[in-house]
Design a protein around this motif. Structure first.
Motif, PDB file in Angstrom:
ATOM      1  N   LEU A 140       0.810  -1.219   0.000  1.00  0.00           N
ATOM      2  CA  LEU A 140       0.000   0.000   0.000  1.00  0.00           C
ATOM      3  C   LEU A 140       0.847   1.276   0.000  1.00  0.00           C
ATOM      4  CD1 LEU A 140      -2.819   1.239   0.126  1.00  0.00           C
ATOM      5  CD2 LEU A 140      -2.705   1.075   2.615  1.00  0.00           C
ATOM      6  N   LYS A 141       1.739   1.411   0.953  1.00  0.00           N
ATOM      7  CA  LYS A 141       2.482   2.661   1.112  1.00  0.00           C
ATOM      8  C   LYS A 141       3.368   2.955  -0.089  1.00  0.00           C
ATOM      9  CE  LYS A 141       5.554   5.090   4.330  1.00  0.00           C
ATOM     10  NZ  LYS A 141       6.286   4.998   5.631  1.00  0.00           N
ATOM     11  N   ARG A 142       4.219   2.006  -0.440  1.00  0.00           N
ATOM     12  CA  ARG A 142       5.138   2.235  -1.555  1.00  0.00           C
ATOM     13  C   ARG A 142       4.387   2.273  -2.879  1.00  0.00           C
ATOM     14  NH1 ARG A 142      10.607  -1.318  -2.787  1.00  0.00           N
ATOM     15  NH2 ARG A 142      11.225  -0.212  -4.697  1.00  0.00           N
ATOM     16  N   GLY A 143       3.306   1.479  -2.988  1.00  0.00           N
ATOM     17  CA  GLY A 143       2.511   1.483  -4.208  1.00  0.00           C
ATOM     18  C   GLY A 143       1.859   2.830  -4.461  1.00  0.00           C
ATOM     19  N   VAL A 144       1.354   3.466  -3.392  1.00  0.00           N
ATOM     20  CA  VAL A 144       0.759   4.804  -3.528  1.00  0.00           C
ATOM     21  C   VAL A 144       1.818   5.804  -3.973  1.00  0.00           C
ATOM     22  CG1 VAL A 144      -0.258   6.734  -2.241  1.00  0.00           C
ATOM     23  CG2 VAL A 144      -1.129   4.407  -1.915  1.00  0.00           C
ATOM     24  N   ILE A 145       3.016   5.701  -3.382  1.00  0.00           N
ATOM     25  CA  ILE A 145       4.111   6.601  -3.772  1.00  0.00           C
ATOM     26  C   ILE A 145       4.457   6.411  -5.250  1.00  0.00           C
ATOM     27  CG2 ILE A 145       6.553   7.126  -3.417  1.00  0.00           C
ATOM     28  CD1 ILE A 145       6.155   6.423  -0.465  1.00  0.00           C
ATOM     29  N   ASP A 146       4.544   5.157  -5.698  1.00  0.00           N
ATOM     30  CA  ASP A 146       4.820   4.874  -7.113  1.00  0.00           C
ATOM     31  C   ASP A 146       3.787   5.535  -8.015  1.00  0.00           C
ATOM     32  OD1 ASP A 146       7.055   3.327  -6.549  1.00  0.00           O
ATOM     33  OD2 ASP A 146       5.906   1.467  -6.427  1.00  0.00           O
ATOM     34  N   PHE A 176      -5.764  -1.979   0.729  1.00  0.00           N
ATOM     35  CA  PHE A 176      -5.865  -1.785   2.175  1.00  0.00           C
ATOM     36  C   PHE A 176      -6.794  -2.839   2.785  1.00  0.00           C
ATOM     37  CE2 PHE A 176      -8.317   0.064   5.713  1.00  0.00           C
ATOM     38  CZ  PHE A 176      -7.300   0.287   6.621  1.00  0.00           C
ATOM     39  N   SER A 177      -7.955  -3.041   2.156  1.00  0.00           N
ATOM     40  CA  SER A 177      -8.928  -4.021   2.646  1.00  0.00           C
ATOM     41  C   SER A 177      -8.371  -5.434   2.536  1.00  0.00           C
ATOM     42  CB  SER A 177     -10.239  -3.916   1.860  1.00  0.00           C
ATOM     43  OG  SER A 177     -10.792  -2.628   1.974  1.00  0.00           O
ATOM     44  N   ARG A 178      -7.696  -5.722   1.432  1.00  0.00           N
ATOM     45  CA  ARG A 178      -7.120  -7.049   1.229  1.00  0.00           C
ATOM     46  C   ARG A 178      -6.052  -7.347   2.271  1.00  0.00           C
ATOM     47  NH1 ARG A 178      -2.974  -9.871  -0.445  1.00  0.00           N
ATOM     48  NH2 ARG A 178      -1.699  -7.994  -0.461  1.00  0.00           N
TER      49      ARG A 178
END
Length: 363
Positions: free
Chosen positions: A126-132, A180-182
């Motif tokens: 989630l965190k790094r994916g959002v940044i990407d 996030f839910s997953r």
């Protein structure tokens, strides 16, 4: 057809471990799947661009196809999922930037960017994916809007560019919420699985290992003994006249006695020793690196602790005693035979008057 199916199955399962429900297995599988799909689709798109005589786009797509397959080979050789996912994902991002820059075939290139949000979020979390995703949207926004498209090799209308950005942000938000839910569901399921796995190993009353777990642990110690010779002693312990205690004071008090005894036994043991509720009022002690003589010394210590144990029923103090049988497990011996010897010694202690220990040492 069967041979092709077998080849594809082997391709997709490359690098998977025996841990069937491990989340890392899912990531490895997705890397294999995505590398294959990416390789095939970009390969076909490259061929189509070549047919339409767009040789630069055909070359770029062909290189992308090779890169996707290289990501699969990288994982197969290094078993480094982090490296292979980064290799594939950032190759995909650079390809999408190029498609936005060039327009692809008939300006349809930007339509492919919507595959980035779910792929980035799944591969990097989630965190790094959002940044990407945010970095990507900033880059393509700069390319599209800088001086009215001066950095582009094609032309898009202002409405198309703004709607593309809005749509991408919407897909990113929905994909982030899904990830996030997953992740929450996965963590909850993992914790629940660990909880039930622990409960399957523990006796619910005393919180000691149950019979099944004790046998597994004993098998592990026996395997160690076969590799590195050491003494293993077993103590089978039974609460004297426990049925009379239940009948006289009730089962609730009987349960209280077992709980207090379990705590007492645990206080007497070393860190490497194992104690389990063998069944009913019986307890099994597994003592690695312990000779019969040392096991007898421990048994006497347990007798002293139990004598000092105060089990209160209303205002009455009930004195508890235990009987024990001891045996030694050798590397060449079967586990059940060693337990049977301890059980026979326990029986002998019972018929000899209780509140005592009998071991093969006394024979």
């Amino acid at each position: 057809m069967l041979k092709l199916k077998a080849l594809l199955t082997a391709y997709f399962q490359t690098g998977l471990t025996d841990k069937k429900y491990d989340d890392s297995n899912r990531r490895i599988y997705v890397v294999n799947l995505f590398s294959f799909v990416g390789m095939v689709i970009t390969g076909l798109m490259s061929f189509n661009a070549f047919i339409q005589q767009d040789y630069l786009l055909a070359l770029v797509l062909f290189i992308a196809s090779i890169i996707y397959f290289s990501g699969y080979l990288l994982q197969k050789k290094t078993h480094n999922t982090v490296l292979s996912t980064a290799f594939i994902l950032y190759s995909l991002i650079f390809l999408m930037i190029y498609l936005v820059y060039s327009g692809g075939v008939n300006n349809t290139g930007p339509l492919w960017i919507f595959i980035i949000p779910p792929v980035a979020l799944f591969m990097h979390g989630l965190k790094r994916g959002v940044i990407d995703n945010l970095v990507f949207i900033v880059v393509i926004s700069f390319i599209m809007f800088y001086q009215n498209g001066a950095l582009l090799d094609t032309e898009y209308s202002f409405q198309f560019k703004t709607r593309l950005i809005y749509s991408y942000l919407t897909v990113t938000f929905l994909s982030s919420f899904y990830e996030f839910s997953r992740n929450r569901t996965y963590q909850y399921t993992l914790e629940l699985s660990k909880k039930y796995e622990l409960l399957a190993k523990l006796d619910p009353l005393t919180k000691l290992s149950n019979r099944r777990d004790a046998l597994l642990l004993l098998e592990q110690e026996h395997s160690k003994q076969k590799r590195n010779p050491m003494n293993i002693s077993l103590i089978l312990c039974d609460v004297d006249k426990f049925k009379l205690i239940n009948d006289t004071y009730g089962h609730n008090f009987g349960d209280k006695v077992l709980i207090q005894l379990a705590e007492c036994f645990q206080n007497a043991l070393r860190e490497q020793d194992i104690i389990s509720r063998w069944g009913g009022e019986e307890f099994l002690f597994i003592l690695p690196e312990t000779s019969l003589r040392d096991a007898n010394i421990l048994a006497e210590k347990i007798h002293r602790l139990v004598r000092n144990l105060q089990c209160q029923h209303d205002k009455t103090t009930i004195h508890i005693t235990v009987s024990m049988g001891i045996s030694e497990l050798t590397a060449t011996q079967r586990i059940r035979d060693a337990i049977n010897i301890a059980d026979k010694c326990l029986y002998q202690a019972k018929v000899s008057g209780r509140n005592q220990t009998i071991s093969t040492l006394a024979e």
